[in-house]
Design a protein around this motif. Structure first.
Motif, PDB file in Angstrom:
ATOM      1  N   ILE A 109       8.901 -28.452  -0.836  1.00 11.27           N
ATOM      2  CA  ILE A 109       8.456 -29.829  -1.063  1.00 11.27           C
ATOM      3  C   ILE A 109       9.636 -30.795  -1.171  1.00 11.27           C
ATOM      4  O   ILE A 109       9.450 -32.003  -1.220  1.00 11.27           O
ATOM      5  N   THR A 110      10.857 -30.254  -1.195  1.00  8.95           N
ATOM      6  CA  THR A 110      12.039 -31.122  -1.266  1.00  8.95           C
ATOM      7  C   THR A 110      12.704 -31.320   0.091  1.00  8.95           C
ATOM      8  O   THR A 110      13.734 -31.982   0.192  1.00  8.95           O
ATOM      9  N   THR A 111      12.140 -30.720   1.121  1.00 10.16           N
ATOM     10  CA  THR A 111      12.716 -30.847   2.457  1.00 10.16           C
ATOM     11  C   THR A 111      12.551 -32.267   2.991  1.00 10.16           C
ATOM     12  O   THR A 111      11.456 -32.832   2.927  1.00 10.16           O
ATOM     13  N   ASN A 112      13.686 -32.832   3.509  1.00  9.41           N
ATOM     14  CA  ASN A 112      13.608 -34.151   4.162  1.00  9.41           C
ATOM     15  C   ASN A 112      12.647 -34.069   5.345  1.00  9.41           C
ATOM     16  O   ASN A 112      12.695 -33.111   6.126  1.00  9.41           O
ATOM     17  N   TYR A 113      11.907 -34.967   5.650  1.00 11.13           N
ATOM     18  CA  TYR A 113      11.491 -36.204   5.034  1.00 11.13           C
ATOM     19  C   TYR A 113       9.988 -36.133   4.843  1.00 11.13           C
ATOM     20  O   TYR A 113       9.224 -36.942   5.335  1.00 11.13           O
ATOM     21  N   TYR A 114       9.550 -35.108   4.097  1.00  8.44           N
ATOM     22  CA  TYR A 114       8.124 -34.898   3.939  1.00  8.44           C
ATOM     23  C   TYR A 114       7.562 -35.605   2.711  1.00  8.44           C
ATOM     24  O   TYR A 114       8.223 -35.721   1.684  1.00  8.44           O
ATOM     25  N   TYR A 115       6.328 -36.042   2.866  1.00 10.47           N
ATOM     26  CA  TYR A 115       5.583 -36.721   1.814  1.00 10.47           C
ATOM     27  C   TYR A 115       4.330 -35.913   1.536  1.00 10.47           C
ATOM     28  O   TYR A 115       3.621 -35.518   2.463  1.00 10.47           O
ATOM     29  N   TRP A 116       4.057 -35.712   0.286  1.00 11.76           N
ATOM     30  CA  TRP A 116       2.980 -34.828  -0.151  1.00 11.76           C
ATOM     31  C   TRP A 116       1.924 -35.663  -0.862  1.00 11.76           C
ATOM     32  O   TRP A 116       2.195 -36.243  -1.915  1.00 11.76           O
ATOM     33  N   SER A 117       0.751 -35.700  -0.268  1.00 10.02           N
ATOM     34  CA  SER A 117      -0.289 -36.632  -0.723  1.00 10.02           C
ATOM     35  C   SER A 117      -1.477 -35.944  -1.371  1.00 10.02           C
ATOM     36  O   SER A 117      -1.742 -34.775  -1.120  1.00 10.02           O
ATOM     37  N   TRP A 118      -2.185 -36.742  -2.154  1.00 12.31           N
ATOM     38  CA  TRP A 118      -3.506 -36.383  -2.640  1.00 12.31           C
ATOM     39  C   TRP A 118      -4.508 -37.344  -2.011  1.00 12.31           C
ATOM     40  O   TRP A 118      -4.307 -38.567  -2.014  1.00 12.31           O
ATOM     41  N   ILE A 119      -5.567 -36.766  -1.502  1.00 11.62           N
ATOM     42  CA  ILE A 119      -6.616 -37.503  -0.796  1.00 11.62           C
ATOM     43  C   ILE A 119      -7.942 -36.968  -1.292  1.00 11.62           C
ATOM     44  O   ILE A 119      -8.062 -35.770  -1.561  1.00 11.62           O
ATOM     45  N   ARG A 120      -8.926 -37.836  -1.418  1.00 19.03           N
ATOM     46  CA  ARG A 120     -10.229 -37.360  -1.863  1.00 19.03           C
ATOM     47  C   ARG A 120     -11.342 -37.903  -0.983  1.00 19.03           C
ATOM     48  O   ARG A 120     -11.162 -38.900  -0.293  1.00 19.03           O
ATOM     49  N   GLN A 121     -12.466 -37.231  -1.038  1.00 17.31           N
ATOM     50  CA  GLN A 121     -13.642 -37.660  -0.294  1.00 17.31           C
ATOM     51  C   GLN A 121     -14.871 -37.544  -1.173  1.00 17.31           C
ATOM     52  O   GLN A 121     -15.386 -36.426  -1.378  1.00 17.31           O
ATOM     53  N   PRO A 122     -15.352 -38.658  -1.692  1.00 22.16           N
ATOM     54  CA  PRO A 122     -16.600 -38.627  -2.480  1.00 22.16           C
ATOM     55  C   PRO A 122     -17.771 -38.269  -1.584  1.00 22.16           C
ATOM     56  O   PRO A 122     -17.715 -38.474  -0.361  1.00 22.16           O
ATOM     57  N   PRO A 123     -18.835 -37.762  -2.145  1.00 22.30           N
ATOM     58  CA  PRO A 123     -19.999 -37.381  -1.323  1.00 22.30           C
ATOM     59  C   PRO A 123     -20.538 -38.564  -0.539  1.00 22.30           C
ATOM     60  O   PRO A 123     -20.770 -39.645  -1.097  1.00 22.30           O
ATOM     61  N   GLY A 124     -20.693 -38.371   0.753  1.00 20.38           N
ATOM     62  CA  GLY A 124     -21.248 -39.391   1.633  1.00 20.38           C
ATOM     63  C   GLY A 124     -20.298 -40.531   1.973  1.00 20.38           C
ATOM     64  O   GLY A 124     -20.719 -41.521   2.590  1.00 20.38           O
TER      65      GLY A 124
END
Length: 121
Positions: free
Chosen positions: A29-44
């Motif tokens: 996770i420290t490798t250049n130049y990666y970005y680590w995201s959180w994404i969600r999907q509510p029902p419908g």
């Protein structure tokens, strides 16, 4: 091959803090130049980007969730964590972690399988 795996409780009570961890294998996770995201999907509903932590440790948050969201990392475990405070039933969703290269809004090349979180008393 990079793999991401979300983990955490599937049920959270209203007003509590939701905490999820994404464990990454096959890449740091420290490798250049990666970005680590959180994404969600509510029902419908569609996908909602919540925030990200960069290879450098810098964090970025959705303006609509910034006051309740915190993303951190444990480089020794190659994990990053989402905390969402004061949850309500509207925070019920499938939560994903994902990787992007070059920026938090760049296309994602790897995703976790997602984990269902339900907010209910």
């Amino acid at each position: 091959q990079v793999q991401l795996q979300e983990s955490g409780p599937g049920l959270v009570k209203p007003s509590q803090t939701l905490s999820l961890t994404c464990t990454v294998s096959g890449g740091s996770i420290t490798t250049n130049y990666y970005y680590w995201s959180w994404i969600r999907q509510p029902p419908g509903k569609g996908l909602e980007w919540m925030g990200a932590i960069a290879y450098s440790g810098s964090t970025y948050y959705s303006p609509s969730l910034k006051s309740r969201t915190s993303i951190s990392r444990d480089t020794s475990k190659n994990q990053f964590t989402l905390q969402l405070s004061s949850v309500t039933p509207e925070d019920t969703a499938v939560y994903y972690c994902a990787r992007a290269e070059g920026g938090s809004s760049s296309p994602y090349d790897y995703w976790g399988q997602g984990t269902q979180v339900t907010v209910s008393s």
